[in-house]
Design a protein around this motif. Structure first.
Motif, PDB file in Angstrom:
ATOM      1  N   LEU A   1       0.819  -1.211   0.000  1.00 37.98           N
ATOM      2  CA  LEU A   1       0.000   0.000   0.000  1.00 37.98           C
ATOM      3  C   LEU A   1       0.850   1.258   0.000  1.00 37.98           C
ATOM      4  CD1 LEU A   1      -2.883  -1.097   2.321  1.00 37.98           C
ATOM      5  CD2 LEU A   1      -3.126  -0.210   0.002  1.00 37.98           C
ATOM      6  N   SER A   2       1.970   1.210   0.754  1.00 44.78           N
ATOM      7  CA  SER A   2       2.810   2.411   0.752  1.00 44.78           C
ATOM      8  C   SER A   2       3.441   2.592  -0.627  1.00 44.78           C
ATOM      9  CB  SER A   2       3.866   2.336   1.855  1.00 44.78           C
ATOM     10  OG  SER A   2       5.024   1.698   1.401  1.00 44.78           O
TER      11      SER A   2
ATOM     12  N   THR B   1      -6.517   5.532  11.462  1.00 44.86           N
ATOM     13  CA  THR B   1      -6.142   4.541  10.457  1.00 44.86           C
ATOM     14  C   THR B   1      -7.331   3.652  10.126  1.00 44.86           C
ATOM     15  OG1 THR B   1      -5.421   3.074  12.214  1.00 44.86           O
ATOM     16  CG2 THR B   1      -3.720   4.381  11.117  1.00 44.86           C
ATOM     17  N   VAL B   2      -7.258   3.043   8.986  1.00 48.64           N
ATOM     18  CA  VAL B   2      -8.209   1.980   8.674  1.00 48.64           C
ATOM     19  C   VAL B   2      -7.395   0.705   8.485  1.00 48.64           C
ATOM     20  CG1 VAL B   2     -10.091   3.289   7.662  1.00 48.64           C
ATOM     21  CG2 VAL B   2      -8.108   2.706   6.268  1.00 48.64           C
ATOM     22  N   SER B   3      -8.030  -0.418   8.691  1.00 48.45           N
ATOM     23  CA  SER B   3      -7.305  -1.672   8.581  1.00 48.45           C
ATOM     24  C   SER B   3      -7.782  -2.432   7.344  1.00 48.45           C
ATOM     25  CB  SER B   3      -7.548  -2.484   9.857  1.00 48.45           C
ATOM     26  OG  SER B   3      -7.426  -3.842   9.590  1.00 48.45           O
ATOM     27  N   ILE B   4      -6.848  -2.787   6.489  1.00 45.41           N
ATOM     28  CA  ILE B   4      -7.185  -3.563   5.295  1.00 45.41           C
ATOM     29  C   ILE B   4      -6.362  -4.835   5.303  1.00 45.41           C
ATOM     30  CG2 ILE B   4      -7.188  -3.622   2.768  1.00 45.41           C
ATOM     31  CD1 ILE B   4      -7.473  -0.597   2.800  1.00 45.41           C
ATOM     32  N   LEU B   5      -7.008  -5.967   5.408  1.00 46.62           N
ATOM     33  CA  LEU B   5      -6.328  -7.266   5.423  1.00 46.62           C
ATOM     34  C   LEU B   5      -5.185  -7.303   6.445  1.00 46.62           C
ATOM     35  CD1 LEU B   5      -6.147  -8.148   1.616  1.00 46.62           C
ATOM     36  CD2 LEU B   5      -7.659  -9.161   3.339  1.00 46.62           C
ATOM     37  N   GLY B   6      -5.415  -6.658   7.578  1.00 48.30           N
ATOM     38  CA  GLY B   6      -4.395  -6.708   8.627  1.00 48.30           C
ATOM     39  C   GLY B   6      -3.374  -5.608   8.550  1.00 48.30           C
ATOM     40  N   ALA B   7      -3.388  -4.820   7.485  1.00 47.49           N
ATOM     41  CA  ALA B   7      -2.441  -3.719   7.392  1.00 47.49           C
ATOM     42  C   ALA B   7      -3.129  -2.443   7.832  1.00 47.49           C
ATOM     43  CB  ALA B   7      -1.941  -3.578   5.963  1.00 47.49           C
ATOM     44  N   TYR B   8      -2.403  -1.600   8.577  1.00 42.89           N
ATOM     45  CA  TYR B   8      -2.991  -0.344   9.013  1.00 42.89           C
ATOM     46  C   TYR B   8      -2.532   0.781   8.103  1.00 42.89           C
ATOM     47  CZ  TYR B   8      -4.630  -2.729  13.107  1.00 42.89           C
ATOM     48  OH  TYR B   8      -5.285  -3.587  13.933  1.00 42.89           O
ATOM     49  N   ILE B   9      -3.468   1.472   7.530  1.00 45.26           N
ATOM     50  CA  ILE B   9      -3.066   2.600   6.686  1.00 45.26           C
ATOM     51  C   ILE B   9      -3.791   3.858   7.102  1.00 45.26           C
ATOM     52  CG2 ILE B   9      -2.419   1.239   4.666  1.00 45.26           C
ATOM     53  CD1 ILE B   9      -5.174   2.143   3.507  1.00 45.26           C
ATOM     54  N   SER B  10      -3.103   4.961   6.885  1.00 45.25           N
ATOM     55  CA  SER B  10      -3.663   6.248   7.236  1.00 45.25           C
ATOM     56  C   SER B  10      -4.792   6.587   6.260  1.00 45.25           C
ATOM     57  CB  SER B  10      -2.558   7.299   7.171  1.00 45.25           C
ATOM     58  OG  SER B  10      -3.140   8.565   7.015  1.00 45.25           O
ATOM     59  N   VAL B  11      -5.772   7.319   6.754  1.00 46.62           N
ATOM     60  CA  VAL B  11      -6.893   7.696   5.899  1.00 46.62           C
ATOM     61  C   VAL B  11      -6.398   8.557   4.728  1.00 46.62           C
ATOM     62  CG1 VAL B  11      -9.160   8.798   5.848  1.00 46.62           C
ATOM     63  CG2 VAL B  11      -8.385   7.638   7.901  1.00 46.62           C
ATOM     64  N   GLN B  12      -5.297   9.307   5.005  1.00 48.97           N
ATOM     65  CA  GLN B  12      -4.761  10.182   3.967  1.00 48.97           C
ATOM     66  C   GLN B  12      -4.357   9.387   2.719  1.00 48.97           C
ATOM     67  OE1 GLN B  12      -4.937  13.413   4.410  1.00 48.97           O
ATOM     68  NE2 GLN B  12      -4.114  13.865   2.387  1.00 48.97           N
ATOM     69  N   VAL B  13      -3.916   8.124   2.943  1.00 53.99           N
ATOM     70  CA  VAL B  13      -3.543   7.279   1.805  1.00 53.99           C
ATOM     71  C   VAL B  13      -4.729   7.110   0.862  1.00 53.99           C
ATOM     72  CG1 VAL B  13      -2.952   4.908   1.166  1.00 53.99           C
ATOM     73  CG2 VAL B  13      -1.669   6.080   2.963  1.00 53.99           C
ATOM     74  N   LEU B  14      -5.907   6.935   1.465  1.00 60.89           N
ATOM     75  CA  LEU B  14      -7.108   6.798   0.638  1.00 60.89           C
ATOM     76  C   LEU B  14      -7.360   8.072  -0.151  1.00 60.89           C
ATOM     77  CD1 LEU B  14      -9.442   4.935   3.146  1.00 60.89           C
ATOM     78  CD2 LEU B  14      -7.974   3.986   1.362  1.00 60.89           C
ATOM     79  N   TRP B  15      -7.087   9.209   0.491  1.00 61.36           N
ATOM     80  CA  TRP B  15      -7.226  10.486  -0.211  1.00 61.36           C
ATOM     81  C   TRP B  15      -6.293  10.547  -1.414  1.00 61.36           C
ATOM     82  CZ3 TRP B  15     -10.625  14.251  -0.307  1.00 61.36           C
ATOM     83  CH2 TRP B  15     -11.493  14.413   0.792  1.00 61.36           C
ATOM     84  N   VAL B  16      -5.024  10.133  -1.182  1.00 56.74           N
ATOM     85  CA  VAL B  16      -4.049  10.184  -2.273  1.00 56.74           C
ATOM     86  C   VAL B  16      -4.524   9.324  -3.438  1.00 56.74           C
ATOM     87  CG1 VAL B  16      -1.689   9.646  -2.964  1.00 56.74           C
ATOM     88  CG2 VAL B  16      -2.111  10.593  -0.707  1.00 56.74           C
ATOM     89  N   LEU B  17      -4.921   8.080  -3.103  1.00 53.92           N
ATOM     90  CA  LEU B  17      -5.344   7.165  -4.162  1.00 53.92           C
ATOM     91  C   LEU B  17      -6.577   7.706  -4.875  1.00 53.92           C
ATOM     92  CD1 LEU B  17      -4.796   3.750  -2.355  1.00 53.92           C
ATOM     93  CD2 LEU B  17      -3.317   4.920  -3.998  1.00 53.92           C
TER      94      LEU B  17
END
Lengths: 355, 295
Positions: B11-12, B131-147
């Motif tokens: 994801l990163s 953060t939100v958790s996707i399949l066990g990985a924690y990602i920042s909400v900002q990542v969703l914004w970027v995508l």
């Protein structure tokens, strides 16, 4: 008639002496230190001028070649081989006479490669790097070449920052003086100021003679034809690839020589010599000089580096070089010395350099 | 590595990759209409982010971002009108040099305005720890914004170039400038527009990543070389392929960071760039020796 292209060299030599006398008379001999340093940078510029102005190939990686020369001599002349005295390689080198034993600032005995072999090694290594990079890269054109050479420069920068042997962010210091011949030595200490002024200028003039010779020869004509139209040159049977590659290597070697000598003069080298901005600076200087104008490049190389080293531009140092690039391309693509109003002054010089 | 770790790195990688893709798209827009590479492309991102950061102190975040995008767009147009247009007998070498000069002047101007400190925009939603958790990985909400923003930019551009008159006119200029002019298209204006467009999307991309990566005056050069790598990987001028190439480079960097020291991260793009320039200058996706140019 062929000798006419060298008249400016003689004139320049005289001017150099006059400049020395003028500085001595006004009590400004301390300017000579920066002039000496600028002269070594001018070597890079002369090489880049051959590559950009005459062969028409851009390079954004010349700081990388400068650093390759500088770092090689710095590593070789400061590495202490004392602990390895017994190993076959060191014994063999020592029997060849390329090693020298000296005492550093703290009085420790150091056994390292002596400057002449180190200098030759630096030149050979840089030529080899330029060959390896040039073989694939010089086939590229325009922005592809610009980006490829920029990439090369960035890799060298990362290497200088990352590799322990290159001193990382601190660079390498304590580089000894370079004993050229007899009493002559490249040494940054004040007592040696005057002789170093002349050593540096001699290096510049030798480079100029070589470069002038080159551009006024068959090779020079071939290069200019490549610049104007590579296809046309090719169709006339000029091996454009080989000429471009050879010029690339030659200009890298000149940069390395400048780097090696300046490193001895300063006694140190650091990653700040390898930044992309340095490469862009060299490019800006060649542009101000008028691209295909060796004298212009040399004069601007000395002048702008001198002003920059004296800190005239203050915190706008990099911005000045950026602005120069834009300004020259917009208003005086033939270089500052070919601006109509200045033309009268320079027509003598420039006509001759084109012999 | 277990699944959550793979997801985390993946994801990163996709996040930075999508930013590289936007930079590459910016390169492509200008390349398509002018045939030059704008070395100041990376600076547009930083100018955008910096302006938004300053504006966000006085106005609400969305307004600040909108203002920053507009200001950067204007800057892009101004650069074309004042500098690029005036270059006499504009060879590629000369235009490259002008854009290199511009990138330096802009960078130094930013140094004097915003100094050396890294700045950052606040997180668009939530805080740095949301953060939100996707399949066990924690990602920042900002990542969703970027995508999300990257996807919107690319889709909007595709639609713009395909269905609007202006977009089509720009494509016509890239195919054959003389023919476009004969059809009554104001090709000069199209060039100005391409600089504005690529400055604008650059600014937007700069704003969205600012909370994650922070923004420093000299980050433009790195972004530019990565964006260029991606543009070349996809084939210059091919924006859809640039997205794929951007994700590829992002994932590759993430892989290198996960396996080796992160110091090598910067070298990855350059090595990829040199390899591709040497072996396949027309890009990974080119079917023939000469790549098909589609905007």
């Amino acid at each position: 008639m062929r000798l006419r292209i060298y008249y400016p060299v003689i004139a320049a030599a005289l001017l150099i002496v006059v400049l020395h006398l003028a500085l001595a008379a006004t009590g400004k001999t301390f300017y000579m230190t920066q002039i000496t340093m600028s002269a070594y940078y001018a070597l890079v510029v002369i090489g880049l001028c051959l590559l950009m102005g005459y062969a028409g190939q851009i390079s954004l990686g010349h700081a990388g070649f400068f650093a390759a020369g500088g770092y090689t001599v710095a590593v070789l002349t400061t590495c202490n081989l004392n602990g390895l005295r017994q190993t076959p390689l060191v014994e063999w080198l020592s029997r060849l006479g390329v090693l020298v034993s000296w005492r550093d600032l703290y009085g420790n005995e150091v056994l390292s490669v002596s400057p002449w072999p180190a200098f030759i090694a630096a030149i050979l290594l840089t030529a080899l790097i330029a060959l390896a990079i040039g073989l694939p890269v010089i086939r590229l054109k325009g922005h592809y070449l610009a980006m490829a050479t920029l990439g090369f420069g960035l890799i060298i920068y990362r290497l200088a920052l990352g590799a322990k042997v290159l001193g990382q962010a601190d660079g390498i210091s304590g580089v000894p003086a370079f004993h050229l011949l007899g009493e002559l030595q490249i040494n940054g200490r004040t007592p040696f100021r005057i002789q170093n002024y002349y050593i540096a200028w001699s290096a510049v003039l030798v480079a100029m003679v070589l470069a002038l010779n080159l551009v006024n020869s068959r090779v020079g004509r071939a290069l200019r034809s490549i610049h104007q139209s590579e296809e046309a040159a090719h169709s006339l049977g000029i091996d454009t690839y080989r000429y471009k590659l050879a010029t690339f290597i030659l200009s890298a070697v000149l940069a390395a020589a400048g780097g090696a000598m300046l490193t001895h003069y300063n006694g140190s080298i650091g990653p700040s010599e390898v930044t992309v901005m340095k490469s862009v600076r060299y490019l800006a200087i060649v542009a101000v000089g008028g691209m295909a104008n060796l004298w212009g490049a040399m004069i601007m190389g000395i002048l702008l580096n001198f002003l920059s080293l004296r800190g005239v531009f203050g915190s706008f140092d990099d911005a000045v070089f950026g602005a120069i690039l834009i300004g020259i391309m917009l208003f005086a693509p033939q270089g500052l010395l070919r601006v109509p109003k200045l033309q009268v002054l320079t027509s003598l010089l420039s006509r001759r350099s084109h012999g | 590595m277990n699944l959550p770790q793979i997801m985390q790195y993946g994801l990163s990688g996709i996040t930075v990759g999508s930013v590289y893709a936007i930079v590459a798209v910016g390169f492509n827009i200008i390349y398509n209409t002018t045939g030059i590479i704008n070395f100041a492309q990376g600076e547009f991102l930083i100018v955008g982010a910096m302006t938004a950061i300053s504006l966000s102190h006085v106005v609400p975040l969305p307004v600040a971002i909108l203002g920053a995008v507009l200001i950067t767009t204007a800057l892009g147009g101004l650069i074309e009108l004042v500098f690029i247009r005036r270059v006499r007998d504009a060879s590629v070498l000369r235009l490259i040099i002008v854009t290199i000069g511009l990138s330096i002047v802009i960078r130094e101007a930013m140094l004097h305005i915003w100094d050396e400190k890294p700045w950052s925009l606040p997180y668009f939603t939530g805080t740095s720890s949301t953060t939100v958790s996707i399949l066990g990985a924690y990602i920042s909400v900002q990542v969703l914004w970027v995508l999300g923003v990257s996807a919107v930019i690319v889709t909007a551009l595709t639609l713009f170039f395909r269905y609007t008159t202006t977009g089509r006119a720009m494509r016509a200029c890239s195919d054959d400038r003389m023919a476009a002019r004969l059809c009554g298209i104001n090709d000069r204006w199209m060039v100005t527009l391409s600089f504005m467009l690529s400055a604008g999307i650059g600014a937007l991309a700069g704003c969205v990543i600012s909370p994650i990566t922070q923004t420093q005056y000299d980050m433009g050069a790195t972004l530019a070389i990565k964006g260029f790598t991606v543009a070349i990987l996809g084939g210059l001028g091919n924006s859809m392929a640039a997205v794929a190439a951007g994700l590829f480079l992002g994932l590759l960097e993430a892989l290198v960071v996960s396996q080796f020291a992160s110091a090598y991260k910067e070298v990855v793009a350059i090595v990829v760039l040199l390899l591709i320039l040497v072996f396949r200058p027309s890009g990974l996706f080119a079917r023939r020796a000469t790549s098909v140019r589609t905007a």
